[in-house]
Design a protein around this motif. Sequence first.
Motif, PDB file in Angstrom:
ATOM      1  N   ALA A 162       0.814  -1.205   0.000  1.00 24.17           N
ATOM      2  CA  ALA A 162       0.000   0.000   0.000  1.00 24.17           C
ATOM      3  C   ALA A 162       0.850   1.257   0.000  1.00 24.17           C
ATOM      4  O   ALA A 162       0.430   2.291  -0.490  1.00 24.17           O
ATOM      5  CB  ALA A 162      -0.934  -0.013   1.198  1.00 24.17           C
ATOM      6  N   GLN A 163       2.069   1.176   0.523  1.00 29.18           N
ATOM      7  CA  GLN A 163       2.873   2.390   0.604  1.00 29.18           C
ATOM      8  C   GLN A 163       3.309   2.856  -0.786  1.00 29.18           C
ATOM      9  O   GLN A 163       3.746   3.978  -0.965  1.00 29.18           O
ATOM     10  CB  GLN A 163       4.070   2.194   1.529  1.00 29.18           C
ATOM     11  N   PHE A 164       3.182   1.994  -1.795  1.00 26.93           N
ATOM     12  CA  PHE A 164       3.458   2.423  -3.156  1.00 26.93           C
ATOM     13  C   PHE A 164       2.173   2.787  -3.888  1.00 26.93           C
ATOM     14  O   PHE A 164       2.201   3.084  -5.062  1.00 26.93           O
ATOM     15  CB  PHE A 164       4.151   1.302  -3.934  1.00 26.93           C
ATOM     16  N   GLY A 165       1.072   2.707  -3.197  1.00 32.96           N
ATOM     17  CA  GLY A 165      -0.198   2.932  -3.876  1.00 32.96           C
ATOM     18  C   GLY A 165      -0.672   1.610  -4.449  1.00 32.96           C
ATOM     19  O   GLY A 165       0.130   0.705  -4.702  1.00 32.96           O
ATOM     20  N   THR A 166      -1.968   1.486  -4.629  1.00 32.78           N
ATOM     21  CA  THR A 166      -2.499   0.207  -5.081  1.00 32.78           C
ATOM     22  C   THR A 166      -2.954   0.247  -6.536  1.00 32.78           C
ATOM     23  O   THR A 166      -3.183  -0.775  -7.137  1.00 32.78           O
ATOM     24  CB  THR A 166      -3.676  -0.237  -4.196  1.00 32.78           C
ATOM     25  N   ASN A 167      -3.086   1.446  -7.104  1.00 35.42           N
ATOM     26  CA  ASN A 167      -3.565   1.532  -8.481  1.00 35.42           C
ATOM     27  C   ASN A 167      -2.375   1.559  -9.437  1.00 35.42           C
ATOM     28  O   ASN A 167      -2.052   2.561 -10.034  1.00 35.42           O
ATOM     29  CB  ASN A 167      -4.434   2.769  -8.672  1.00 35.42           C
ATOM     30  N   ILE A 168      -1.746   0.401  -9.518  1.00 34.92           N
ATOM     31  CA  ILE A 168      -0.483   0.353 -10.242  1.00 34.92           C
ATOM     32  C   ILE A 168      -0.414  -0.990 -10.964  1.00 34.92           C
ATOM     33  O   ILE A 168      -0.863  -2.001 -10.438  1.00 34.92           O
ATOM     34  CB  ILE A 168       0.677   0.538  -9.229  1.00 34.92           C
ATOM     35  N   LEU A 169       0.080  -0.988 -12.216  1.00 34.09           N
ATOM     36  CA  LEU A 169       0.346  -2.276 -12.860  1.00 34.09           C
ATOM     37  C   LEU A 169       1.735  -2.226 -13.463  1.00 34.09           C
ATOM     38  O   LEU A 169       2.274  -1.156 -13.754  1.00 34.09           O
ATOM     39  CB  LEU A 169      -0.725  -2.635 -13.882  1.00 34.09           C
TER      40      LEU A 169
ATOM     41  N   ALA B 130       5.863  11.223  -7.305  1.00 29.30           N
ATOM     42  CA  ALA B 130       4.414  11.170  -7.446  1.00 29.30           C
ATOM     43  C   ALA B 130       3.945   9.733  -7.653  1.00 29.30           C
ATOM     44  O   ALA B 130       2.972   9.288  -7.038  1.00 29.30           O
ATOM     45  CB  ALA B 130       3.986  12.036  -8.634  1.00 29.30           C
ATOM     46  N   ALA B 131       4.639   8.991  -8.489  1.00 28.85           N
ATOM     47  CA  ALA B 131       4.176   7.655  -8.871  1.00 28.85           C
ATOM     48  C   ALA B 131       4.293   6.656  -7.721  1.00 28.85           C
ATOM     49  O   ALA B 131       3.405   5.855  -7.493  1.00 28.85           O
ATOM     50  CB  ALA B 131       4.972   7.169 -10.078  1.00 28.85           C
ATOM     51  N   TRP B 132       5.404   6.684  -7.010  1.00 30.91           N
ATOM     52  CA  TRP B 132       5.629   5.691  -5.942  1.00 30.91           C
ATOM     53  C   TRP B 132       5.352   6.244  -4.554  1.00 30.91           C
ATOM     54  O   TRP B 132       5.618   5.605  -3.563  1.00 30.91           O
ATOM     55  CB  TRP B 132       7.088   5.206  -6.002  1.00 30.91           C
ATOM     56  N   ARG B 133       4.860   7.458  -4.510  1.00 29.82           N
ATOM     57  CA  ARG B 133       4.609   8.118  -3.224  1.00 29.82           C
ATOM     58  C   ARG B 133       5.876   8.226  -2.393  1.00 29.82           C
ATOM     59  O   ARG B 133       5.888   7.943  -1.197  1.00 29.82           O
ATOM     60  CB  ARG B 133       3.538   7.367  -2.426  1.00 29.82           C
TER      61      ARG B 133
ATOM     62  N   GLY C 208      16.472  19.105  -2.192  1.00 32.72           N
ATOM     63  CA  GLY C 208      16.710  19.194  -3.630  1.00 32.72           C
ATOM     64  C   GLY C 208      15.568  18.597  -4.416  1.00 32.72           C
ATOM     65  O   GLY C 208      14.406  18.717  -4.025  1.00 32.72           O
ATOM     66  N   GLY C 209      15.883  17.885  -5.496  1.00 28.92           N
ATOM     67  CA  GLY C 209      14.816  17.288  -6.282  1.00 28.92           C
ATOM     68  C   GLY C 209      15.383  16.432  -7.382  1.00 28.92           C
ATOM     69  O   GLY C 209      16.606  16.233  -7.471  1.00 28.92           O
ATOM     70  N   PHE C 210      14.451  15.833  -8.165  1.00 30.03           N
ATOM     71  CA  PHE C 210      14.890  15.019  -9.293  1.00 30.03           C
ATOM     72  C   PHE C 210      15.261  15.916 -10.461  1.00 30.03           C
ATOM     73  O   PHE C 210      14.943  17.115 -10.482  1.00 30.03           O
ATOM     74  CB  PHE C 210      13.768  14.056  -9.689  1.00 30.03           C
ATOM     75  N   TRP C 211      15.923  15.331 -11.424  1.00 34.10           N
ATOM     76  CA  TRP C 211      16.262  16.067 -12.654  1.00 34.10           C
ATOM     77  C   TRP C 211      14.976  16.445 -13.375  1.00 34.10           C
ATOM     78  O   TRP C 211      13.936  15.820 -13.165  1.00 34.10           O
ATOM     79  CB  TRP C 211      17.170  15.211 -13.535  1.00 34.10           C
ATOM     80  N   PRO C 212      15.052  17.493 -14.210  1.00 30.61           N
ATOM     81  CA  PRO C 212      13.831  17.943 -14.870  1.00 30.61           C
ATOM     82  C   PRO C 212      13.277  16.871 -15.802  1.00 30.61           C
ATOM     83  O   PRO C 212      14.038  16.123 -16.417  1.00 30.61           O
ATOM     84  CB  PRO C 212      14.290  19.163 -15.682  1.00 30.61           C
ATOM     85  N   ALA C 213      11.943  16.805 -15.831  1.00 30.09           N
ATOM     86  CA  ALA C 213      11.322  15.858 -16.736  1.00 30.09           C
ATOM     87  C   ALA C 213      11.583  16.323 -18.154  1.00 30.09           C
ATOM     88  O   ALA C 213      11.630  17.506 -18.443  1.00 30.09           O
ATOM     89  CB  ALA C 213       9.816  15.783 -16.472  1.00 30.09           C
TER      90      ALA C 213
ATOM     91  N   VAL D  17      -4.392   7.002 -17.553  1.00 31.24           N
ATOM     92  CA  VAL D  17      -3.046   6.788 -17.018  1.00 31.24           C
ATOM     93  C   VAL D  17      -2.524   8.096 -16.455  1.00 31.24           C
ATOM     94  O   VAL D  17      -2.584   9.135 -17.117  1.00 31.24           O
ATOM     95  CB  VAL D  17      -2.102   6.266 -18.119  1.00 31.24           C
ATOM     96  N   GLU D  18      -2.056   8.068 -15.237  1.00 34.00           N
ATOM     97  CA  GLU D  18      -1.550   9.273 -14.606  1.00 34.00           C
ATOM     98  C   GLU D  18      -0.047   9.400 -14.738  1.00 34.00           C
ATOM     99  O   GLU D  18       0.470  10.475 -15.026  1.00 34.00           O
ATOM    100  CB  GLU D  18      -1.938   9.288 -13.128  1.00 34.00           C
ATOM    101  N   GLU D  19       0.644   8.313 -14.447  1.00 30.91           N
ATOM    102  CA  GLU D  19       2.100   8.365 -14.496  1.00 30.91           C
ATOM    103  C   GLU D  19       2.622   7.080 -15.112  1.00 30.91           C
ATOM    104  O   GLU D  19       2.003   6.018 -15.003  1.00 30.91           O
ATOM    105  CB  GLU D  19       2.694   8.477 -13.072  1.00 30.91           C
ATOM    106  N   ILE D  20       3.769   7.203 -15.742  1.00 24.94           N
ATOM    107  CA  ILE D  20       4.483   6.033 -16.238  1.00 24.94           C
ATOM    108  C   ILE D  20       5.887   6.101 -15.654  1.00 24.94           C
ATOM    109  O   ILE D  20       6.537   7.156 -15.710  1.00 24.94           O
ATOM    110  CB  ILE D  20       4.613   6.078 -17.781  1.00 24.94           C
ATOM    111  N   VAL D  21       6.332   5.002 -15.050  1.00 29.72           N
ATOM    112  CA  VAL D  21       7.716   4.951 -14.593  1.00 29.72           C
ATOM    113  C   VAL D  21       8.423   3.885 -15.413  1.00 29.72           C
ATOM    114  O   VAL D  21       8.022   2.718 -15.393  1.00 29.72           O
ATOM    115  CB  VAL D  21       7.824   4.608 -13.097  1.00 29.72           C
ATOM    116  N   ALA D  22       9.417   4.293 -16.151  1.00 34.26           N
ATOM    117  CA  ALA D  22      10.265   3.327 -16.843  1.00 34.26           C
ATOM    118  C   ALA D  22      11.469   3.104 -15.957  1.00 34.26           C
ATOM    119  O   ALA D  22      12.016   4.044 -15.393  1.00 34.26           O
ATOM    120  CB  ALA D  22      10.687   3.870 -18.203  1.00 34.26           C
ATOM    121  N   ASN D  23      11.886   1.846 -15.882  1.00 34.63           N
ATOM    122  CA  ASN D  23      12.767   1.537 -14.787  1.00 34.63           C
ATOM    123  C   ASN D  23      13.753   0.450 -15.229  1.00 34.63           C
ATOM    124  O   ASN D  23      13.368  -0.511 -15.896  1.00 34.63           O
ATOM    125  CB  ASN D  23      11.787   1.204 -13.670  1.00 34.63           C
TER     126      ASN D  23
END
Lengths: 236, 398
Positions: free
Chosen positions: B52-59, B129-132, B138-143, B96-102
Amino acid sequence: MIRLEKICRTYQLGGQPVHALVDVDEHVPAGEHVAIMGPSGSGKSTLLYTLGCLDRPDSGSYWLAGREVARLSDEELTDVRRHHIGFVFQSFHLVPRLTAAENVELPMVFAGLPRAERRERVEAALASVDLSDRLDHRPDQLSGGERQRVALARATVMQPRLLLADEPTGNLDTSSGRQILDLLDHLNDAGTTLVVVTHDPSVARRAGRVIVLVDGHVVRRLPGGEVMGAADLFAP
Amino acid sequence: MRDLIRLAFQAVAGHKLRSLLSMLGIAIGIASVILLTSIGEGTRRYILGQFAQFGTNILSVVPGKAETVGLPGVLGGTTHKLTLDDALALQRLAGVEEIVANAYGTARVEANGRGRSVYVYGVTPNIPAAWRFRVRQGGFWPAGDPRRGTQLAVLGPKLKQELFGEENALGRFVRIGGSRFRVSGIMESKGQFIGIDIDDTAYIPVANALRLFNLPEITEIHVIYAHAGLADGVEREVRRVLTARHNGKEDFTVTTQKAMLDVFGNVMNVITLAVGAIAGISLLVGAIGILTMMWIAVGERTEEIGLVRAIGATRRQVQVLFLTEAAVLATLGGAFGVLGGMGLAALLRFAIPGLPIHTPMTFAVLAVAISTATGLLAGVLPARRAAALDPIEALRTE
């Protein structure tokens, strides 16, 4: 109070039929004090249990207080015992883990009487046998005479019209025995019909009338005052 | 009824040792069941919490076709790689809200004269945002176009601590697998996920990770959709789009979080069944103990049964009396068992602090109720025997 007509009771003992009661006719008016005597195996206990609605005759009729009870169901007989009959046994039959008060309370528990009334009646019943100071004693903390007085309180707490006693003094010393007999006489004076089974001529002498049973037959009826010794009574 | 229960208690109390012994069977059974269900329920909550800590609406989409767990890409061969273009194509799907390529691997991270081998995740910068996940500093690199890398990295708090201690790490350089990255952010602590320390990691752009680990394709695509109602539609669309892009071949595997939880649920069901079987057997053993004890008690108390019949107890009342006694025995046994089981669970939690243990109160109440029912069942035969006694015969026993 009691009317018996042609009561027969036969049971099997080791494959042999035993005729415990044969054509017993008897009439006991309300308020009478009757003793049943007879040698061992004469059927006197069977007669007492029949009168007490614990045993059912094979044939014959039994009217108790105007009601024919010989053919009633087990449930109905239980109800008759509950409200009309008190038992006193030779070996007291107190429940060992319960106190004197709880033992006396038992018949009222099964009859479903309300708690407050039970408490009141228990105290009155134990007071009437002079045991007000033994309410919370267990049977093993009481003497034989005291135990039988508790049993007597239990037998009378439902205010039965018929009190049945099976050798009530058989396990007691003379003075405790006399105390019990006095209490029984007292109840009888107050109107309770009393039937006592006994071997002891001195117990039988207190009765108004003595019935002598031999081999299931009533062989003699005589006034209690005329009882002398056991031996001559049982002679045919 | 209250009086009958009181009488039953007095009878049970009358033989303390014997009553305790006959309760023991049920008590031990209930205690073990409570302990096992506590561990089982604790584990279930722990796993659910982890997911649940990663959110449940994820595939998730991984390359290669495998129905369950296997070696993706080895058996059958993947004709088309799972690419960043695939991920970008999924981004455009409705719902679809977010896509994480990994793409991940292990690499040595060095800085400040210290080094450490950790998991390095090549990701897209939207993972907070995607994995909560939360960024502490600081922050992540710009999208931007994920196909183009940039030499920026985000460190997990533990890795940062190990390399830089209390020093400021933002803007400093680290070497990851021989490549220089500038630290652009530090993550908030997130703890462990099923045993993997996700604080002891570094995040770099997925394009850099592909190059760094020399990977031919991305390892996994996470598709995050808006709400649970979209799950089936999104899954269907993901399959359709990717199949179309892969020349009509479904050479990838789609797993929804729901499917993962279902698998886990099945495992839990098997465990529950096993615990149930243990419970059944121990209750049976306990019931036999009580039946034996009650049977003996009826034999011993024949005289008493005759007496209560004589003074006005019906057969039914005698039966209820003994049934109640059996129920009282079993209920006490069950209650002791629940207390014992919870005590053991507490002890275990104390001894092994990491062990997830949770005793739901409903289980405890249910266990006691089932004990009572068991006692009633065990009491049937002895109670019938007592009720069937002939009062005259019973009174004659001395």
